[in-house]
Design an enzyme around this catalytic site. Sequence first.
Site, short mmCIF file in Angstrom:
data_model
loop_
_atom_site.label_atom_id
_atom_site.label_comp_id
_atom_site.label_asym_id
_atom_site.label_seq_id
_atom_site.Cartn_x
_atom_site.Cartn_y
_atom_site.Cartn_z
N VAL A 143 0.86 -1.20 0.00
CA VAL A 143 0.00 0.00 0.00
C VAL A 143 0.89 1.24 0.00
O VAL A 143 1.80 1.36 0.83
CB VAL A 143 -0.92 0.06 1.24
CG1 VAL A 143 -1.85 1.28 1.17
CG2 VAL A 143 -1.72 -1.22 1.40
N GLY A 145 3.17 2.27 -2.11
CA GLY A 145 4.54 2.16 -2.63
C GLY A 145 5.57 2.38 -1.55
O GLY A 145 5.65 1.60 -0.59
N LYS A 216 -6.03 -2.08 -1.50
CA LYS A 216 -5.19 -1.35 -0.54
C LYS A 216 -6.00 -0.89 0.67
O LYS A 216 -5.51 -0.95 1.81
CB LYS A 216 -4.53 -0.17 -1.25
CG LYS A 216 -3.48 -0.65 -2.26
CD LYS A 216 -3.04 0.44 -3.21
CE LYS A 216 -1.92 -0.03 -4.14
NZ LYS A 216 -1.62 0.90 -5.21
N GLY A 313 5.94 2.70 -8.76
CA GLY A 313 7.25 2.84 -9.41
C GLY A 313 8.24 1.88 -8.80
O GLY A 313 8.10 1.44 -7.65
N1 HSE Z 1 -0.60 0.16 -10.13
C1 HSE Z 1 -0.34 0.63 -8.81
C2 HSE Z 1 -0.54 2.13 -8.77
C3 HSE Z 1 1.07 0.26 -8.43
O1 HSE Z 1 -0.64 2.74 -9.83
O2 HSE Z 1 -0.64 2.69 -7.69
C4 HSE Z 1 1.39 0.44 -6.99
O3 HSE Z 1 0.62 -0.38 -6.17
#
Ligand code: HSE
Length: 423
Positions: A143, A145, A216, A313
Amino acid sequence: MRLAAAFGKIKEGYMYMTNIAILGFGVVGSGIAAVIEKNALPIQRMLPDGINVKYILDKRDFPGSPLADRVVRDISVITGDPDVSVICEAMGGVHPAFEFTMAALNAGKSVVTSNKELVASFGDELMSAADKNGVKYLFEASVGGGIPEIRSMRTSLASDSILKIDGIMNGTTNYILTRMKNDGVSFDAALAEAQSLGYAESNPTADVDGIDAQRKIIILAAVATDRLAADSSVYTETMTKISALDADAASRCGMAVKLIASYAALDGKMSLFVCPRFVKGSNMLSHIDDVFNGIMLSTEMTGDVMFYGRGAGSYPTAAAMVSDVVAAAKNSAELPMKWKKAEDGFVIPFEENSFSYYIRIKADSPAVTGESVRLVVGDAETLASSPVGYAEFITPKIKEKDMRAAVSGGSLGEVESLIRVLD
Ligand code: HSE
């Protein structure tokens, strides 16, 4: 002979390194190897002997990579190697990630992951297997990143109660909405950019339809309550219907359109949903743009606590996973979590929530339309400078089920857009 081999390992420091395996060498998996290499010195402050990538599990070969000789195809090579103490699962998807994670935990290895789909579906079982085997199952990167909100909820905020969470938890959609709003880029072009930057899921419908954000918020709600909600209980609305007219209306009222995932504690139950919102300018979330995520926690003792950072990322996500590797290797103390599946009815029906709404109605006469809208929803505010042929309103707070009845019963006329407001 064996002693000599062991001595060789000790001499090289090999036995003291934290040996890890990376499952899946894509955007995130390759980022883990890069973070370990680039940040060897900061990592050594915590793990003086460093981290060694002993294996990479992937179907592909990586000729030319300095780690090409670490690639294996068979998970049992990794689970059967006593030198490997932590496994980084960056495969995504539920199968075979679930089976591989379970095998690793049962082999006495800690697992760290960025796989929100797996944590949101089977976090309870995997956590319990980790506990049984005396190892860790850590998922900070699943959650937000690189944003450290999960560990903060389990350490610094461990004495507090999380009453409410509202967040922008999908970098891809925030990037798309920002490019559309600020630069007039089309939806498809902005999505293609997000894909090329490595932000989007392999199937980006999970991003744009809110499924990624749904996973998330299920995870954060479980961190807050120890109850893992079923995805079917979480109302989730796509952001693909947001139009330029919506974005323009939001700007005219000093708001911004954002895909918001929300949790709230409610008398022993919870409210949990994901949908596009008109976010008021006074709310910090309305100012979070590009790939950035923002997560606002409302806590009982501390009040509002805001997290902000790169939500997608390679490097941000990988850095969070490597920090989890360090935590697993150090066996660091965190509030233990024992999730259970949320019982039926624990998540209240979405229709029971109340919102203020932005409504755009096809109308020849905004004044006449305004009178009829006020009869149905009460003292609605009429927006100025509406496009020709439309009337627009911000309603007072009403229950979702009453708003749905008004729209489907036709008492509001031809409603073209209905978007919930976040104060
Ligand atoms: N695809 C997700 C986003 C990646 O764009 O947030 C990170 O969880």
